[in-house]
Motif scaffolding. Sequence first.
Motif, PDB file in Angstrom:
ATOM      1  N   ALA A  47      -7.542  -0.429 -17.305  1.00 54.62           N
ATOM      2  CA  ALA A  47      -8.281  -1.305 -16.398  1.00 54.62           C
ATOM      3  C   ALA A  47      -7.356  -2.394 -15.857  1.00 54.62           C
ATOM      4  CB  ALA A  47      -9.477  -1.919 -17.112  1.00 54.62           C
ATOM      5  N   SER A  48      -6.485  -2.919 -16.721  1.00 48.14           N
ATOM      6  CA  SER A  48      -5.521  -3.935 -16.278  1.00 48.14           C
ATOM      7  C   SER A  48      -4.512  -3.351 -15.300  1.00 48.14           C
ATOM      8  CB  SER A  48      -4.787  -4.521 -17.491  1.00 48.14           C
ATOM      9  OG  SER A  48      -5.687  -5.133 -18.385  1.00 48.14           O
ATOM     10  N   ILE A  49      -4.045  -2.136 -15.579  1.00 47.09           N
ATOM     11  CA  ILE A  49      -3.082  -1.481 -14.683  1.00 47.09           C
ATOM     12  C   ILE A  49      -3.691  -1.258 -13.311  1.00 47.09           C
ATOM     13  CG2 ILE A  49      -1.856   0.684 -14.249  1.00 47.09           C
ATOM     14  CD1 ILE A  49      -1.340   0.829 -17.283  1.00 47.09           C
ATOM     15  N   TYR A  50      -4.929  -0.773 -13.286  1.00 46.58           N
ATOM     16  CA  TYR A  50      -5.571  -0.530 -11.991  1.00 46.58           C
ATOM     17  C   TYR A  50      -5.901  -1.838 -11.259  1.00 46.58           C
ATOM     18  CZ  TYR A  50      -5.811   4.517 -12.501  1.00 46.58           C
ATOM     19  OH  TYR A  50      -5.467   5.847 -12.603  1.00 46.58           O
ATOM     20  N   ALA A  51      -6.102  -2.917 -12.011  1.00 50.04           N
ATOM     21  CA  ALA A  51      -6.294  -4.225 -11.370  1.00 50.04           C
ATOM     22  C   ALA A  51      -4.999  -4.676 -10.698  1.00 50.04           C
ATOM     23  CB  ALA A  51      -6.754  -5.242 -12.405  1.00 50.04           C
ATOM     24  N   ILE A  52      -3.861  -4.445 -11.370  1.00 50.93           N
ATOM     25  CA  ILE A  52      -2.566  -4.767 -10.763  1.00 50.93           C
ATOM     26  C   ILE A  52      -2.323  -3.882  -9.536  1.00 50.93           C
ATOM     27  CG2 ILE A  52      -0.059  -4.708 -11.130  1.00 50.93           C
ATOM     28  CD1 ILE A  52      -0.656  -5.384 -14.097  1.00 50.93           C
ATOM     29  N   ASP A  53      -2.673  -2.603  -9.666  1.00 55.56           N
ATOM     30  CA  ASP A  53      -2.550  -1.697  -8.529  1.00 55.56           C
ATOM     31  C   ASP A  53      -3.375  -2.189  -7.341  1.00 55.56           C
ATOM     32  OD1 ASP A  53      -0.983  -0.103 -10.130  1.00 55.56           O
ATOM     33  OD2 ASP A  53      -2.545   1.392 -10.515  1.00 55.56           O
ATOM     34  N   LEU A  54      -4.555  -2.737  -7.635  1.00 55.07           N
ATOM     35  CA  LEU A  54      -5.411  -3.233  -6.565  1.00 55.07           C
ATOM     36  C   LEU A  54      -4.724  -4.339  -5.775  1.00 55.07           C
ATOM     37  CD1 LEU A  54      -8.107  -3.326  -5.066  1.00 55.07           C
ATOM     38  CD2 LEU A  54      -8.973  -4.862  -6.864  1.00 55.07           C
ATOM     39  N   LEU A  55      -3.994  -5.204  -6.467  1.00 56.94           N
ATOM     40  CA  LEU A  55      -3.250  -6.255  -5.775  1.00 56.94           C
ATOM     41  C   LEU A  55      -2.214  -5.644  -4.833  1.00 56.94           C
ATOM     42  CD1 LEU A  55      -2.644  -8.787  -8.710  1.00 56.94           C
ATOM     43  CD2 LEU A  55      -4.418  -8.870  -6.933  1.00 56.94           C
ATOM     44  N   ALA A  56      -1.548  -4.575  -5.301  1.00 58.79           N
ATOM     45  CA  ALA A  56      -0.569  -3.893  -4.456  1.00 58.79           C
ATOM     46  C   ALA A  56      -1.249  -3.249  -3.257  1.00 58.79           C
ATOM     47  CB  ALA A  56       0.180  -2.834  -5.269  1.00 58.79           C
ATOM     48  N   VAL A  57      -2.435  -2.691  -3.463  1.00 65.23           N
ATOM     49  CA  VAL A  57      -3.175  -2.055  -2.366  1.00 65.23           C
ATOM     50  C   VAL A  57      -3.594  -3.098  -1.330  1.00 65.23           C
ATOM     51  CG1 VAL A  57      -5.340  -0.884  -1.782  1.00 65.23           C
ATOM     52  CG2 VAL A  57      -3.952  -0.063  -3.692  1.00 65.23           C
ATOM     53  N   ILE A  58      -4.074  -4.245  -1.804  1.00 66.18           N
ATOM     54  CA  ILE A  58      -4.449  -5.327  -0.873  1.00 66.18           C
ATOM     55  C   ILE A  58      -3.236  -5.781  -0.070  1.00 66.18           C
ATOM     56  CG2 ILE A  58      -5.255  -7.719  -0.741  1.00 66.18           C
ATOM     57  CD1 ILE A  58      -7.006  -7.095  -3.224  1.00 66.18           C
ATOM     58  N   PHE A  59      -2.097  -5.923  -0.752  1.00 64.97           N
ATOM     59  CA  PHE A  59      -0.860  -6.309  -0.056  1.00 64.97           C
ATOM     60  C   PHE A  59      -0.473  -5.244   0.964  1.00 64.97           C
ATOM     61  CE2 PHE A  59       3.739  -6.487   0.444  1.00 64.97           C
ATOM     62  CZ  PHE A  59       3.949  -7.849   0.677  1.00 64.97           C
ATOM     63  N   LEU A  60      -0.631  -3.966   0.600  1.00 66.10           N
ATOM     64  CA  LEU A  60      -0.320  -2.870   1.523  1.00 66.10           C
ATOM     65  C   LEU A  60      -1.207  -2.931   2.765  1.00 66.10           C
ATOM     66  CD1 LEU A  60       0.881  -0.102   2.337  1.00 66.10           C
ATOM     67  CD2 LEU A  60      -0.817   0.959   0.819  1.00 66.10           C
ATOM     68  N   ILE A  61      -2.488  -3.169   2.568  1.00 63.62           N
ATOM     69  CA  ILE A  61      -3.410  -3.253   3.706  1.00 63.62           C
ATOM     70  C   ILE A  61      -3.033  -4.426   4.606  1.00 63.62           C
ATOM     71  CG2 ILE A  61      -5.811  -3.680   4.370  1.00 63.62           C
ATOM     72  CD1 ILE A  61      -6.633  -2.250   1.763  1.00 63.62           C
ATOM     73  N   TRP A  62      -2.711  -5.552   3.995  1.00 66.44           N
ATOM     74  CA  TRP A  62      -2.376  -6.764   4.763  1.00 66.44           C
ATOM     75  C   TRP A  62      -1.092  -6.576   5.571  1.00 66.44           C
ATOM     76  CZ3 TRP A  62      -5.162 -10.944   5.845  1.00 66.44           C
ATOM     77  CH2 TRP A  62      -4.514 -12.064   6.371  1.00 66.44           C
ATOM     78  N   ASN A  63      -0.163  -5.811   5.021  1.00 65.65           N
ATOM     79  CA  ASN A  63       1.137  -5.601   5.672  1.00 65.65           C
ATOM     80  C   ASN A  63       1.297  -4.176   6.205  1.00 65.65           C
ATOM     81  OD1 ASN A  63       2.927  -8.176   4.984  1.00 65.65           O
ATOM     82  ND2 ASN A  63       1.688  -7.682   3.178  1.00 65.65           N
ATOM     83  N   ARG A  64       0.203  -3.545   6.555  1.00 72.70           N
ATOM     84  CA  ARG A  64       0.220  -2.133   6.945  1.00 72.70           C
ATOM     85  C   ARG A  64       1.053  -1.850   8.189  1.00 72.70           C
ATOM     86  NH1 ARG A  64      -4.408  -4.578   8.141  1.00 72.70           N
ATOM     87  NH2 ARG A  64      -5.299  -4.430  10.239  1.00 72.70           N
ATOM     88  N   ASN A  65       1.297  -2.854   9.012  1.00 74.51           N
ATOM     89  CA  ASN A  65       2.104  -2.641  10.214  1.00 74.51           C
ATOM     90  C   ASN A  65       3.591  -2.897   9.996  1.00 74.51           C
ATOM     91  OD1 ASN A  65       0.078  -1.772  11.998  1.00 74.51           O
ATOM     92  ND2 ASN A  65      -0.611  -3.884  12.312  1.00 74.51           N
ATOM     93  N   TYR A  66       3.973  -3.269   8.785  1.00 73.86           N
ATOM     94  CA  TYR A  66       5.398  -3.376   8.456  1.00 73.86           C
ATOM     95  C   TYR A  66       5.962  -1.956   8.461  1.00 73.86           C
ATOM     96  CZ  TYR A  66       9.581  -4.596   5.690  1.00 73.86           C
ATOM     97  OH  TYR A  66      10.870  -4.772   5.239  1.00 73.86           O
ATOM     98  N   PRO A  67       6.911  -1.646   9.344  1.00 75.57           N
ATOM     99  CA  PRO A  67       7.299  -0.244   9.583  1.00 75.57           C
ATOM    100  C   PRO A  67       7.614   0.594   8.355  1.00 75.57           C
ATOM    101  CG  PRO A  67       8.227  -1.653  11.254  1.00 75.57           C
ATOM    102  CD  PRO A  67       7.579  -2.573  10.262  1.00 75.57           C
ATOM    103  N   PRO A  68       8.399   0.100   7.365  1.00 80.21           N
ATOM    104  CA  PRO A  68       8.645   0.943   6.200  1.00 80.21           C
ATOM    105  C   PRO A  68       7.374   1.277   5.416  1.00 80.21           C
ATOM    106  CG  PRO A  68      10.287  -0.799   6.329  1.00 80.21           C
ATOM    107  CD  PRO A  68       9.233  -1.133   7.340  1.00 80.21           C
TER     108      PRO A  68
END
Length: 327
Positions: free
Chosen positions: A38-59
């Motif tokens: 549950a903790s690992i997936y919570a950390i993953d969620l932070l990465a997913v939110i960051f990915l969504i926020w920066n989705r237009n960053y080309p890499p």
Amino acid sequence: MSFSLTPEEQNRVKIASELGYHLDPIGTNELVLLSVFASIYAIDLLAVIFLIWNRNYPPLKSKSPVIMVGVYISFVLWFVGDLQANGIVHLKGTALAHCKAFGVWVRVLLGVCTVSSLIALRSYGLYRVFRLNQPFNGFGLYLPFIIFCGLLLIYGIISQVLSSRVTIQYVAMLDVCVYTSGYKASLFAFIWIAWVFVAVINWKIRRIKSSFNESREMAFCCLLVFAVLIFTTTMHYTHPAYPFDGKLRLVTTSLDHIACNLVWWTIMFTPLFNCIFRRKQYLRQWTKKLREDGLQRQYDVASNTTNTSILHSTAPFSTQTYRPRDS
């Protein structure tokens, strides 16, 4: 850490013994596993939110953010379903006692099979771009995915209509959901078909001239998933009562979700890390490497080598054509 059994748990152990099974009660080890993942997936969620926020960053955009967000959601659903199917938590008096809802729809169809189909979609997209010279968009890209999802929906509806006696049912005296052997085989068939498709596509793109290791990333993911699939399939048929065995249920659940996280982070770690810590420098290196490898059209990079701007489009790859050289 020791713990005492409740009268109800003692009764389940006794019933299991009378039926010829050794039942390890749910205890501290299962709680630790639940807390860790549950903790690992919570950390993953932070990465997913960051990915969504920066989705237009080309890499990041080149990694198909929409697909990778969908993969994460399916991983979480798979984990919730595993809590039920693998005997990690008590089911009585909870929503998890609805075996078809969580054991079929959440765990298998929306979890494992959807993960498989999304990874297959990403692999097929790479194949279209680098081998067929076709865009990473359009009806042709999504048709196999739509067909597979349609089959999953039909399968789910049929499963819902069929009697629990021939699919999956809740055994109250043991507090477990039990799949019939034939139904279990049909579930594994869907999963294996999807990953065999992924493996075939990745074999076809093994020699693409790809700047950022897409073929190697997917090859590693395939090897990892097939190793886990072989273990899980073998164990389901050699030890069908594995949810009663404390060690086996912990190992099975852990392997599933270690593999899930390795697949996601294998694809996403490098661009996410560099977007956080080396955003501008990495973008310059990224575009420079693309131009040196002659792949600016695939990744939609401006052709001016002195300009590091990216031409954003609705697709993660350009619709321009390029014939990669075999190596």
